[in-house]
Write an enzyme that holds these catalytic residues in place. Structure first.
Site, PDB file in Angstrom:
ATOM      1  CB  THR A 150      -0.934   0.034   1.223  1.00 60.75           C
ATOM      2  OG1 THR A 150      -0.199  -0.422   2.350  1.00 60.75           O
ATOM      3  CG2 THR A 150      -2.117  -0.861   1.025  1.00 60.75           C
TER       4      THR A 150
ATOM      5  CG  HIS B 193       4.713   0.640   8.794  1.00 65.85           C
ATOM      6  ND1 HIS B 193       4.364  -0.234   9.786  1.00 65.85           N
ATOM      7  CD2 HIS B 193       3.699   0.622   7.892  1.00 65.85           C
ATOM      8  CE1 HIS B 193       3.181  -0.753   9.519  1.00 65.85           C
ATOM      9  NE2 HIS B 193       2.752  -0.249   8.370  1.00 65.85           N
TER      10      HIS B 193
ATOM     11  CG  HIS C 299       5.466  -3.943   6.913  1.00 63.90           C
ATOM     12  ND1 HIS C 299       5.375  -2.599   6.623  1.00 63.90           N
ATOM     13  CD2 HIS C 299       4.362  -4.508   6.384  1.00 63.90           C
ATOM     14  CE1 HIS C 299       4.262  -2.364   5.947  1.00 63.90           C
ATOM     15  NE2 HIS C 299       3.617  -3.501   5.804  1.00 63.90           N
TER      16      HIS C 299
ATOM     17  CE  LYS D 101     -10.578  -0.617  14.856  1.00 61.02           C
ATOM     18  NZ  LYS D 101     -10.038  -1.452  15.875  1.00 61.02           N
TER      19      LYS D 101
ATOM     20  NE  ARG E 292      -7.190  -2.701   2.932  1.00 60.90           N
ATOM     21  CZ  ARG E 292      -6.183  -3.519   3.196  1.00 60.90           C
ATOM     22  NH1 ARG E 292      -5.238  -3.715   2.325  1.00 60.90           N
ATOM     23  NH2 ARG E 292      -6.128  -4.139   4.346  1.00 60.90           N
TER      24      ARG E 292
ATOM     25  CD  GLN F 255      -3.632 -14.586   3.461  1.00 62.19           C
ATOM     26  OE1 GLN F 255      -4.330 -13.585   3.583  1.00 62.19           O
ATOM     27  NE2 GLN F 255      -2.859 -15.023   4.424  1.00 62.19           N
TER      28      GLN F 255
ATOM     29  CG  ASP G 210      -3.631 -10.347  12.204  1.00 66.43           C
ATOM     30  OD1 ASP G 210      -2.492 -10.858  12.215  1.00 66.43           O
ATOM     31  OD2 ASP G 210      -3.897  -9.323  11.573  1.00 66.43           O
TER      32      ASP G 210
ATOM     33  CE  LYS H  73      -2.696   0.168  15.633  1.00 60.96           C
ATOM     34  NZ  LYS H  73      -1.842  -0.587  14.833  1.00 60.96           N
TER      35      LYS H  73
ATOM     36  CE  LYS I 135      -0.288   3.409  13.394  1.00 70.65           C
ATOM     37  NZ  LYS I 135      -0.895   3.972  12.251  1.00 70.65           N
ATOM     38  CB  THR I 136       5.630   8.718  17.184  1.00 66.27           C
ATOM     39  OG1 THR I 136       5.646   9.196  15.835  1.00 66.27           O
ATOM     40  CG2 THR I 136       6.704   7.688  17.372  1.00 66.27           C
TER      41      THR I 136
END
Length: 433
Positions: A38, A43, A46, A80, A84, A179, A200, A235, A238-239
């Site tokens: 995407t 990041h 991954h 969620k 896309r 998949q 997940d 999380k 993330k910042t």
RNA sequence: GGGGGGAUUCCAGAGCGGCCAAAUGGGGCAGACUGUAAAUCUGUUGGUUUAUACCUUCGGAGGUUCGAAUCCUCCUCCCCCCA
């Protein structure tokens, strides 16, 4: 090296299909991890998947990174996901190349290696597949009953215990089948017997192993990692400013370095196991050293060093260290004046820049007008007033405490800029134009 | 269809004619202490050249009043109960 054992002690094992370990001992196989293309950069979220592949390669097997060009267009109903956007082909290829470049910092893609890493894109085989062929050749083998039993689907069905469930489109419903087919394809083409991913993904992966069993009478395996958490419940990755990217244009090496330096004690050991290849003894050593002298933050430093060096470079790491010392040690105006361009950029690239007119400094200007009107660093003069009163503003590394003082040209560093700091960490640069 | 409750500043949630820019808690920001951590403590948290002042704010539009977040009317949206 025993791959499953390795992954286990590193805390990267959530679930594994029985027999996986034995299968890996018997022969050299491939395993794959899927990545959504995407963006044109990975990041740090991954990185768990990438490290799984890395250890897999270290164990003598062949890692396959699958770019989800096709699946990315559908949207995984696990979690969620929202609708896309369809990526155009040009963007898809561009992103794929950029991601490959980043992956090659972790994985060995060189031809001479007998277990070289491979990058594939499911768009390449899925785009040619007609709908009719797909439902006839693939869909026939999996029952709807099987598919709706998956948690990811069940949660989305109306009338489930989740009252926010909105139902899911046929497109999303078919995701697991697409998949699953990827797995089947790689099983045939690359002797890929294992699929890995976050916990997940378990449901999606097992659809693949099921498909392989039914269509090819083959045996394939699954292995998942727990989702990375932070001790404070936030999380991971993330910042306030968003994702931590591997691309230096998106996240500067300095910010990247800072992210790891700021890891909490509780998380540092865990991350060291997951994100570096340091062995068990080495990590245990570091942990005990850290306990001896917590203030030296050995774990965080090591973590930042390893990651910054691999993702960026040793030089970038060194520069980040210098920059950090300068900003978090007792930096002075003199030090600012002696900064070379490279370091300056490393320090201030992620910091907001403002342009101000040189003239206004000629006669001096009060700090309120300067930081709200000339350069909107703060949103109101009241806020500046409060901060000055609380000792919260520094100009050129020196506390600015007198609200009546005027800022004039003499404040300029190298006749070019001013460095404004709010609190300990928030910087802004004012350039004259 | 009938009946009732509610909408308040970033969030939760008090206030129910003037003393309300609006309690309290959370979050944010800053300071102290530290290790660029955690915990703790302190200050601060609508705007205005420094304010016992003015301006803008309590779902929306009007009205009553010297004065309204607070009272009245209409509207919009949310929740609950009975059918």
């Amino acid at each position: 090296m025993n791959f499953v054992e390795e992954v286990k002690w590193r805390g990267m094992l959530h679930d594994v299909m029985p027999g996986t370990e034995d299968m890996l001992k018997e022969e050299q196989v491939s395993a794959y991890v899927g990545i959504d293309p995407t963006a044109d950069s990975l990041h740090i979220g991954h990185l768990v998947g990438v490290m799984l592949l890395k250890h897999f390669q270290r164990a003598g097997h062949k890692p396959v990174a699958l770019i989800g060009g096709a699946t990315g267009m559908i949207g995984d109903p696990s979690g969620k996901s929202q609708e896309r956007n369809l990526l155009d082909l040009e963007t898809l290829r561009y992103n794929q190349e950029a991601i490959k470049k980043q992956l090659s910092k972790f994985l060995d893609f060189s031809e001479k290696s007998d277990n070289k890493a491979v990058l594939v894109n499911n768009y390449d085989w899925m785009s040619k597949f007609s709908f009719l062929d797909f439902i006839r050749d693939v869909g026939k083998h999996i029952s709807v009953n099987y598919m709706i039993a998956k948690d990811s689907v069940k949660k989305r069905m109306k009338g489930s215990e989740d009252k926010d469930a909105e139902g899911l489109s046929f497109t999303e419903f078919s995701y697991q089948l697409v998949q699953g087919y990827d797995f089947l394809h790689l099983y045939k083409e690359h002797n890929c017997k294992l699929q890995m991913g976050g916990s997940d993904q378990w449901g999606n992966i097992t659809t693949g192993t099921e498909l392989i069993r039914r269509m090819l009478k083959g045996k394939a395996y699954a292995l998942t990692s727990p989702l990375i958490t932070k001790a404070d419940g936030g999380k991971f990755g993330k910042t306030e400013t968003g994702n931590i990217w591997l691309d230096p244009k998106k996240t500067s090496p300095y910010e990247f370095y800072q992210f790891w330096i700021n890891t909490s004690d509780e998380d540092a050991e865990k991350y060291l196991k997951i994100f570096t290849v340091l062995d068990k003894a080495e990590i245990e050593n570091l942990v005990s050293e850290h306990k001896e002298a917590p203030h030296t933050r050995i774990l965080q430093n090591k973590l930042a060093e390893e990651l910054t060096s691999v993702v960026h470079s040793k030089d970038a790491y060194d520069t980040s260290v210098v920059a950090s010392k300068m900003l978090f040690g007792k930096g002075t105006k003199e030090q600012l004046e002696t900064l070379d361009d490279t370091t300056f950029n490393a320090v201030f690239s992620g910091v907001p820049h403002y342009e101000i007119n040189a003239n206004i400094l000629k006669n001096g200007i009060n700090i309120f007008d300067l930081l709200s009107e000339e350069a909107p660093v703060f949103k109101s003069k009241g806020e500046i007033r409060r901060l000055v009163k609380d000792n919260g503003i520094s100009v050129n590394m020196e506390k600015f405490t007198n609200p009546d003082a005027l800022i004039n040209s003499e404040y300029l560093i190298n006749d070019k800029y001013l460095v404004i700091r709010q609190g300990k960490k928030k910087y802004s640069i004012l350039f004259i134009k």
